[in-house]
Design an enzyme around this catalytic site. Sequence first.
Site, short mmCIF file in Angstrom:
data_model
loop_
_atom_site.label_atom_id
_atom_site.label_comp_id
_atom_site.label_asym_id
_atom_site.label_seq_id
_atom_site.Cartn_x
_atom_site.Cartn_y
_atom_site.Cartn_z
N ASP A 104 0.82 -1.21 0.00
CA ASP A 104 0.00 0.00 0.00
C ASP A 104 0.85 1.27 0.00
O ASP A 104 1.32 1.71 1.05
CB ASP A 104 -0.91 -0.03 1.24
CG ASP A 104 -1.84 1.15 1.30
OD1 ASP A 104 -2.03 1.84 0.27
OD2 ASP A 104 -2.39 1.41 2.39
N GLY A 106 -0.30 4.05 -0.27
CA GLY A 106 -1.16 5.13 0.23
C GLY A 106 -1.19 5.23 1.75
O GLY A 106 -1.97 6.01 2.29
N SER A 153 -11.40 2.89 3.97
CA SER A 153 -12.41 1.84 4.02
C SER A 153 -12.64 1.27 5.41
O SER A 153 -13.31 0.25 5.56
CB SER A 153 -11.97 0.71 3.08
OG SER A 153 -10.60 0.41 3.28
N ASP A 304 -1.56 5.55 -5.35
CA ASP A 304 -1.89 4.63 -4.25
C ASP A 304 -2.17 3.21 -4.75
O ASP A 304 -3.28 2.90 -5.19
CB ASP A 304 -3.12 5.22 -3.53
CG ASP A 304 -3.54 4.38 -2.34
OD1 ASP A 304 -2.89 3.36 -2.03
OD2 ASP A 304 -4.55 4.75 -1.71
N THR A 307 -5.34 1.29 -3.27
CA THR A 307 -6.72 1.64 -3.62
C THR A 307 -7.06 1.01 -4.96
O THR A 307 -6.28 1.11 -5.91
CB THR A 307 -6.88 3.18 -3.67
OG1 THR A 307 -6.86 3.67 -2.33
CG2 THR A 307 -8.20 3.58 -4.33
#
Length: 440
Positions: A104, A106, A153, A304, A307
């Site tokens: 990830d 992000g 999320s 990112d 995502t």
Amino acid sequence: MVHTSYALLPLFSLVAGIVANPVYLPPPLHIPLTRRANNRNASVERFASHAEHLRAKYGWSNSTLAKRQGKTVGVDIIDQAQDSSYIGTVSIGTPPQSFKVVLDTGSSDLWVAVADCLSCGQTPTFDPAQSSTLQAVTSNTGNTQQVTIRYGSGSVQGTLAQDTVSMAGFTVNPQTLLLVDRMTSGLLDGDVSGIMGLAFEALASTNAVPFWQALATDGQFSSPEISFWLARHLDDENPPDEQSGGVMTLGGTNSTLFTGDVEFVPLTTVGGSPTFWMLEMTGATVQGKTVSIPTGDAALSAIDTGTTLVGGPSDAVKAIYDAIPGSNPVPSMSGFFQYPCSTDVQVSFAFGGKSWPISSADMNLGRISSDQCVGGIFDLTLGSDVSGGGGNPTWVVGDTFLKNVYSVFRANPAAVGFAQLSDAAGGSSGACFSVCGRMA
Ligand SMILES: *[C@@H]1O[C@H](CO)[C@@H](O)[C@H](O)[C@H]1NC(C)=O
Ligand SMILES: *[C@@H]1O[C@H](CO)[C@@H](O)[C@H](O)[C@H]1NC(C)=O
Ligand SMILES: *[C@@H]1O[C@H](CO)[C@@H](O)[C@H](O)[C@H]1NC(C)=O
């Protein structure tokens, strides 16, 4: 005393070759020379041994050089649920316990679920009791430290700890991580146990130096870079839940996976140090025509890998779908749009000089009614005023875009670079280059 001699030429050429790193430039060599005509060979050997002594002293000997030059290692990525997540394997503790984690760019924290984790489903969990190297991280008052990490999320909650962490032959010891005992239900799918954050320390909720940044700072990488080829399985018939999903290269790039040059775009930082891998989006085209998108603060884009889709500011997302005939908001999905499935949607984004097309396959998330398909670009900000965003990204540029490029996340000088995928990596959508064109 003389300051040079033919015996030292190899050493000087070595220095010239690495002059890009000025910190360790050795001072001029001073080697005592007593030349005896009848013992010339012996004094030549002595030069070699003096030179090696100096190499060791100033860090240029073979072993220290190997360490400083670092490594470049490819990590096989797992594609989960048709491009929903891209996963790698990490080892934690002694003896090592192995887990699948979302890769990830992000976020910046490393965490793993532990036994009895609430709402963690059937995910495999880390057992701290089985690791001889695990250390709790305590506050000044001796208490363990609880940390919550919030994602787009959902969130996770747990206790800070330190342990040995390895991935692809790289090790950080000790690495601070969060042992998660509670999470938002559904945050992770399948047998994934955590997230490996690959953005910068300034963003970390744990305040820990991220795994990748510890390696880059320690000189364990050949180059301070992490590079991605993310494979596409969106259109596969009857795909398994997990399949091979490309390659993450730690410590450099893999030249077999891209063609042409990598176009690096300097990171936009807010308040000095980098947080997200953030670039300014400089343009967008739909069906070959430029659409108007906000600029400045309202164009800040987090690049990112963690995502799945692309989210953007309301005005820009509306402008994109306005340029697709027959498109409309999806009544049942806030912020999403649909368009006739027969339309081949061609969107491209520019960050530096070049414009990078998204394949129509990635844009099309699938059918929502008999002839309407849902688009992979959604409204992130839902009408909020983004003009003074305070440096928060208004775009989250995820896998829908990143599957179409080779992406390079470079810590120093801080930049994200994109290149065209090679045929070995499935190729970038070549057809689109002639339709979309490249912006000058
Ligand atoms: C010096 O080295 C040369 C070439 O290796 C050799 O032919 C010669 O015998 C050596 N001389 C001495 C004194 O060792
Ligand atoms: C150092 O490395 C070079 C090139 O790899 C090799 O030729 C040389 O023998 C090595 N020297 C030592 C002392 O190991
Ligand atoms: C580069 O990628 C290719 C294709 O996945 C792979 O076979 C090769 O081992 C990689 N090279 C490195 C140095 O990781």
